[in-house]
Design a protein around this motif. Structure first.
Motif, PDB file in Angstrom:
ATOM      1  N   UNK A  13       7.792  -2.233  -1.639  1.00 53.80           N
ATOM      2  CA  UNK A  13       6.652  -1.792  -2.440  1.00 53.80           C
ATOM      3  C   UNK A  13       5.403  -2.523  -1.981  1.00 53.80           C
ATOM      4  N   UNK A  14       4.270  -2.011  -2.394  1.00 56.20           N
ATOM      5  CA  UNK A  14       2.988  -2.606  -2.033  1.00 56.20           C
ATOM      6  C   UNK A  14       2.309  -3.153  -3.281  1.00 56.20           C
ATOM      7  N   UNK A  15       1.771  -4.364  -3.155  1.00 60.66           N
ATOM      8  CA  UNK A  15       0.980  -4.944  -4.232  1.00 60.66           C
ATOM      9  C   UNK A  15      -0.326  -5.468  -3.642  1.00 60.66           C
ATOM     10  N   UNK A  16      -1.398  -5.466  -4.429  1.00 64.39           N
ATOM     11  CA  UNK A  16      -2.696  -5.933  -3.931  1.00 64.39           C
ATOM     12  C   UNK A  16      -2.619  -7.359  -3.388  1.00 64.39           C
ATOM     13  N   UNK A  17      -3.292  -7.589  -2.284  1.00 63.10           N
ATOM     14  CA  UNK A  17      -3.440  -8.911  -1.653  1.00 63.10           C
ATOM     15  C   UNK A  17      -2.154  -9.441  -1.023  1.00 63.10           C
ATOM     16  N   UNK A  44      -0.955  -5.481 -12.167  1.00 66.78           N
ATOM     17  CA  UNK A  44      -2.079  -4.707 -11.615  1.00 66.78           C
ATOM     18  C   UNK A  44      -3.355  -4.917 -12.423  1.00 66.78           C
ATOM     19  N   UNK A  45      -4.491  -4.706 -11.790  1.00 69.23           N
ATOM     20  CA  UNK A  45      -5.772  -4.870 -12.489  1.00 69.23           C
ATOM     21  C   UNK A  45      -5.956  -3.807 -13.565  1.00 69.23           C
ATOM     22  N   UNK A  46      -5.457  -2.601 -13.312  1.00 65.09           N
ATOM     23  CA  UNK A  46      -5.505  -1.540 -14.314  1.00 65.09           C
ATOM     24  C   UNK A  46      -4.170  -1.547 -15.052  1.00 65.09           C
ATOM     25  N   UNK A 105       2.028  -2.460 -19.040  1.00 63.69           N
ATOM     26  CA  UNK A 105       2.422  -1.288 -18.266  1.00 63.69           C
ATOM     27  C   UNK A 105       1.311  -1.000 -17.281  1.00 63.69           C
ATOM     28  N   UNK A 106       1.686  -0.799 -16.019  1.00 66.91           N
ATOM     29  CA  UNK A 106       0.723  -0.478 -14.969  1.00 66.91           C
ATOM     30  C   UNK A 106       1.389   0.410 -13.933  1.00 66.91           C
ATOM     31  N   UNK A 107       0.840   0.424 -12.745  1.00 64.26           N
ATOM     32  CA  UNK A 107       1.392   1.255 -11.683  1.00 64.26           C
ATOM     33  C   UNK A 107       1.583   0.455 -10.396  1.00 64.26           C
ATOM     34  N   UNK A 108       2.674   0.751  -9.719  1.00 58.58           N
ATOM     35  CA  UNK A 108       2.905   0.247  -8.363  1.00 58.58           C
ATOM     36  C   UNK A 108       2.390   1.320  -7.405  1.00 58.58           C
ATOM     37  N   UNK A 109       1.475   0.934  -6.528  1.00 59.23           N
ATOM     38  CA  UNK A 109       0.800   1.921  -5.681  1.00 59.23           C
ATOM     39  C   UNK A 109       1.760   2.676  -4.781  1.00 59.23           C
ATOM     40  N   UNK A 110       2.697   1.957  -4.175  1.00 54.14           N
ATOM     41  CA  UNK A 110       3.671   2.610  -3.292  1.00 54.14           C
ATOM     42  C   UNK A 110       5.009   1.896  -3.428  1.00 54.14           C
ATOM     43  N   UNK A 111       6.068   2.685  -3.598  1.00 51.63           N
ATOM     44  CA  UNK A 111       7.412   2.145  -3.781  1.00 51.63           C
ATOM     45  C   UNK A 111       8.371   3.008  -2.984  1.00 51.63           C
TER      46      UNK A 111
END
Length: 415
Positions: free
Chosen positions: A200-204, A235-237, A255-261
């Protein structure tokens, strides 16, 4: 450690974690397996899919069938309604203390004198944990009477094909030649439960690989619990939410979102995920063996063939594959009254949510939805309606304090 997780991170059903680590010590090491009679090697049965959970008919001590959740996240069978066992004398059973995520220590009882049957397949002396009552109202959250959960003993006995696209379960003897469909993905069986590695991808931080419990008994898509021994980056949002209901209160988180999994070659974008408070869960579950929980909101996008004996599964995308991930857009939980399973009640309401803005209150009873009697809908229908489209208006007829009110809820895509 046996884990029960009754999910509500994404949908209405609250996921609870109970650690049954001591149970296995009482059951010993003798292997118990389901077997077919005679020369039978294959069977297919239908199941109900409610809030992404697989509900199957199961016979207990020759009686039933009773509704059980087919749950890869549990080891010994769990009975939540002991009334299905004739002449059950708790004084004759070994009592243990169980604890877990967000719950106080409660009593459970263990037995190896129970017979279970799924279709024609039967097992004698199945390791079983028995609760004196359905403490978490699983039946109310699913909208039908559920008597327990079954997992490892069934999956470890067969090659199991869960066809979410057809609501059909096919299970066959491991010695039988099976035609596999889709893409092969390795799994690990650890402490009676299956794990899978995913990226998965996470910011930074870019792309990260982690280990997830593959949990058909969790109706959410993802729960992100730990990364590098610390709290998972949120996540920030995001929106604050109650991620679990317990005897001692709520399990807080976001609750947030994972950009890519991605699992294998299958890639998903903007996956809705829960991020439980790390301090709350770190002392309750063993995060050394996993980073999170991969639930049925994601798994239902495939037809899945599980082979515990050889440590792999096959995933084949089905008609659910391209359906986007959405979070509940009302910000409230609904459930059925645990006595009659007919009255639809409102449970927790998120702060600053559309439900709160509409003036709804906990324990309100829903009489009607969009000028139709609530009996017109199943809980599944309402779950889908409440996450159907942002800015959609829903009119609820509410009964409170012997008065009827009409409340207008404007659905809001908050993440």
């Amino acid at each position: 450690m046996l884990t029960i997780y009754k999910p509500v991170v994404i949908i209405c059903l609250r996921k609870l974690l109970i650690c049954f680590g001591l149970i296995l010590a009482f059951f010993g090491t003798n292997a118990q397996e389901f077997t077919f009679p005679g020369r039978r090697q294959l069977q297919s049965i239908n199941f109900k899919c409610i809030k992404n959970l697989v509900i199957i008919p199961l016979m207990v001590n020759g009686k039933g069938p009773y509704n059980f959740v087919l749950d890869t996240g549990v080891g010994p069978m769990i009975i939540t309604d002991p009334s299905i066992i004739d002449s059950l004398d708790f004084s004759m059973l070994r009592k243990i203390k169980i604890s877990g995520l967000g719950i106080e220590t409660i009593d459970a009882f263990v037995s190896q004198n129970i017979t279970a049957q799924i279709g024609r397949a039967k097992i004698n002396n199945i390791p079983t944990a028995i609760l004196k009552e359905d403490l978490f109202n699983l039946s109310g959250h699913l909208g039908l009477k559920v008597y327990g959960l079954i997992g490892h003993n069934f999956f470890n006995s067969f090659i199991v094909d869960i066809r979410y696209s057809e609501n059909r379960l096919i299970f066959s003897d491991p010695s039988r030649r099976v035609k596999y469909r889709g893409s092969k993905i390795p799994i690990e069986i650890d402490n009676l439960k299956p794990y899978v590695y995913a990226d998965f991808e996470i910011p930074d931080s870019g792309k990260v690989r982690a280990k997830f419990l593959m949990d058909t008994g969790a109706s959410h898509a993802l729960s992100m619990e730990m990364l590098n021994g610390k709290a998972f980056p949120v996540p920030s949002i995001k929106i604050p939410a109650n991620l679990g209901m317990s005897l001692s209160g709520q399990i807080k988180g976001y609750v947030g979102r994972i950009r890519k999994f991605s699992v294998g070659d299958f890639v998903f974008n903007d996956v809705v995920a829960g991020f439980p408070d790390f301090e709350s869960i770190a002392t309750k579950i063993d995060l050394k063996v996993r980073n999170g929980n991969l639930g049925a909101e994601l798994l239902r996008k495939f037809d899945i063939q599980l082979n515990y004996q050889e440590n792999f599964m096959y995933l084949k995308p089905n008609s659910n594959y391209k359906i986007p991930f959405e979070h509940d857009m009302t910000g409230m939980v609904i459930y059925l009254d645990h006595v009659q399973y007919k009255r639809v009640l409102i449970g927790e309401i998120d702060e600053d949510s559309p439900a709160e803005k509409a003036g709804l209150c906990q324990y309100d009873e829903i009489f009607g939805v969009n000028f139709k009697p609530v009996e017109f809908y199943t809980l599944n229908d309402l779950t889908q309606l409440f996450k159907s489209k942002s800015d959609k208006t829903i009119i609820l007829e509410i009964f409170r304090d012997n008065k009827v009110f009409y409340k207008v809820v404007h659905l809001e895509r908050r993440i």
